[in-house]
Motif scaffolding. Structure first.
Motif, PDB file in Angstrom:
ATOM      1  N   HIS A  78       0.829  -1.210   0.000  1.00 26.95           N
ATOM      2  CA  HIS A  78       0.000   0.000   0.000  1.00 26.95           C
ATOM      3  C   HIS A  78       0.866   1.264   0.000  1.00 26.95           C
ATOM      4  O   HIS A  78       0.603   2.201  -0.765  1.00 26.95           O
ATOM      5  N   LYS A 116      -5.320  -6.200  -2.570  1.00 23.13           N
ATOM      6  CA  LYS A 116      -4.799  -4.901  -2.095  1.00 23.13           C
ATOM      7  C   LYS A 116      -4.635  -3.921  -3.256  1.00 23.13           C
ATOM      8  O   LYS A 116      -4.912  -2.726  -3.117  1.00 23.13           O
ATOM      9  N   THR A 117      -4.175  -4.443  -4.391  1.00 22.30           N
ATOM     10  CA  THR A 117      -3.979  -3.582  -5.566  1.00 22.30           C
ATOM     11  C   THR A 117      -5.325  -3.092  -6.094  1.00 22.30           C
ATOM     12  O   THR A 117      -5.485  -1.906  -6.406  1.00 22.30           O
ATOM     13  N   THR A 119      -8.058  -2.761  -4.407  1.00 27.21           N
ATOM     14  CA  THR A 119      -8.595  -1.801  -3.436  1.00 27.21           C
ATOM     15  C   THR A 119      -7.989  -0.416  -3.668  1.00 27.21           C
ATOM     16  O   THR A 119      -8.696   0.586  -3.684  1.00 27.21           O
ATOM     17  N   PHE A 120      -6.670  -0.377  -3.880  1.00 28.21           N
ATOM     18  CA  PHE A 120      -5.999   0.899  -4.177  1.00 28.21           C
ATOM     19  C   PHE A 120      -6.588   1.519  -5.446  1.00 28.21           C
ATOM     20  O   PHE A 120      -6.903   2.707  -5.490  1.00 28.21           O
TER      21      PHE A 120
END
Ligand SMILES: *[C@@H]1O[C@H](CO)[C@@H](O)[C@H](O)[C@H]1NC(C)=O
Ligand SMILES: *[C@@H]1O[C@H](CO)[C@@H](O)[C@H](O)[C@H]1NC(C)=O
Length: 289
Positions: A78, A116-117, A119-120
């Motif tokens: 993140h 995670k990617t 979500t970013f």
């Protein structure tokens, strides 16, 4: 020395520290300057091919654990994305696709990195993240995972180079060797170029690779160069990825600054680094202006 003198010295020290370039970072925390533009791809022309963008990336993106010989990064995924990194280099193991560096587990999985990617990207919708996957154990990416990626509208799996406007908010896969999804990749590094015997030799190699990257055809492939490297764990001073980056990153910053002075529009493509600091990241992004 009187009180005034002491205060003066402290002030000068602070001033010196604040003007130092952050080309190298091995802290986990991210202290971005107040006006830092996280969504830097926003200003890129929609019509531009993704292969024509200067993209800061990380080598062995998720290698945060395992001691000095294995660790290549200190920022979490993140934090790397917030700092501007847009190319991820993932090494996976086994059918569960756990993330590894060599054989050293990194306590996360391919699925987790994708989550995670994504979500970013749902927060920064102007951005695009390139992902390259290397399978380190025998076997391939399981068929169900491949199918899932192929059917995910948030993933670019075609071998055609997309324009920025096609892939904002999406992951673009980069294919190489056994991973057959996404756009083709050309690496300026030859086999074994990551090995560092001495720093000046490494600087010469990076210079050569970046020159090659500038001249390389980019219409049907992404072009990648590495600034990362490591020595063999032999000899008097073991050149760990951290020790190499501590020397190489400020040098690379200076090298790119000299290129900037020549005031030409240039495209290096992707530059994958170990322990980059945000000034080095910004230097690479700056070539897009
Ligand atoms: C990521 O995982 C969490 C927890 O499992 C889930 O709630 C979320 O929807 C996932 N996000 C994306 C973008 O896949
Ligand atoms: C580094 O390597 C180069 C080329 O092999 C050699 O000419 C040079 O002397 C070496 N420098 C040091 C400091 O060992």
């Amino acid at each position: 020395m009187g009180v005034t003198g002491a205060v003066f010295c402290v002030l000068m020290l602070l001033l010196h520290k604040s003007t130092q370039q952050q080309a190298f970072n091995d802290k986990a925390t991210l202290n971005l300057p107040p006006s830092y533009r996280v969504g830097w791809m926003e200003t890129l022309d929609d019509e531009k091919l993704i292969s024509d963008v200067n993209i800061p990336g990380t080598h062995d993106t998720m290698s945060l654990h395992g001691g000095p010989a294995a660790e290549c990064q200190s920022w979490s995924l993140h934090n790397q994305l917030l700092a501007g990194i847009r190319y991820l280099d993932l090494r996976v193991w086994g059918r569960k696709l756990i993330i590894v560096h060599g054989v050293i587990p990194q306590f996360t999985t391919f699925a987790n990195v994708l989550n995670k990617t994504s979500t970013f990207l749902s927060q920064y919708k102007t951005e695009t993240v390139l992902i390259r996957v290397k399978h380190e154990s025998k076997g391939n990416i399981p068929e169900n995972v491949i199918n899932q990626l192929k059917n995910d509208p948030g993933c670019w799996v075609s071998d055609q180079i997309p324009r920025i406007g096609d892939v904002r908010g999406k992951i673009v896969f980069v294919q190489k060797n056994s991973f057959k999804l996404g756009i083709p990749l050309f690496e300026t590094d030859q086999r074994g170029d990551y090995k560092v015997r001495n720093i000046s030799e490494k600087e010469d190699k990076i210079t050569e690779h970046l020159k090659q990257a500038l001249g390389a055809r980019k219409t049907d492939r992404a072009v990648l160069s590495y600034s990362s490297g490591t020595g063999l764990p032999l000899g008097r001073i073991f050149k760990t990825p951290n020790r190499v980056a501590k020397k190489i990153n400020p040098w690379l910053y200076g090298y790119l600054k000299d290129v900037t002075k020549q005031n030409l529009k240039r495209c290096f493509g992707i530059v994958a680094m170990d322990f980059p600091g945000f000034d080095l990241i910004q230097k690479i992004i700056g070539f897009n202006n």
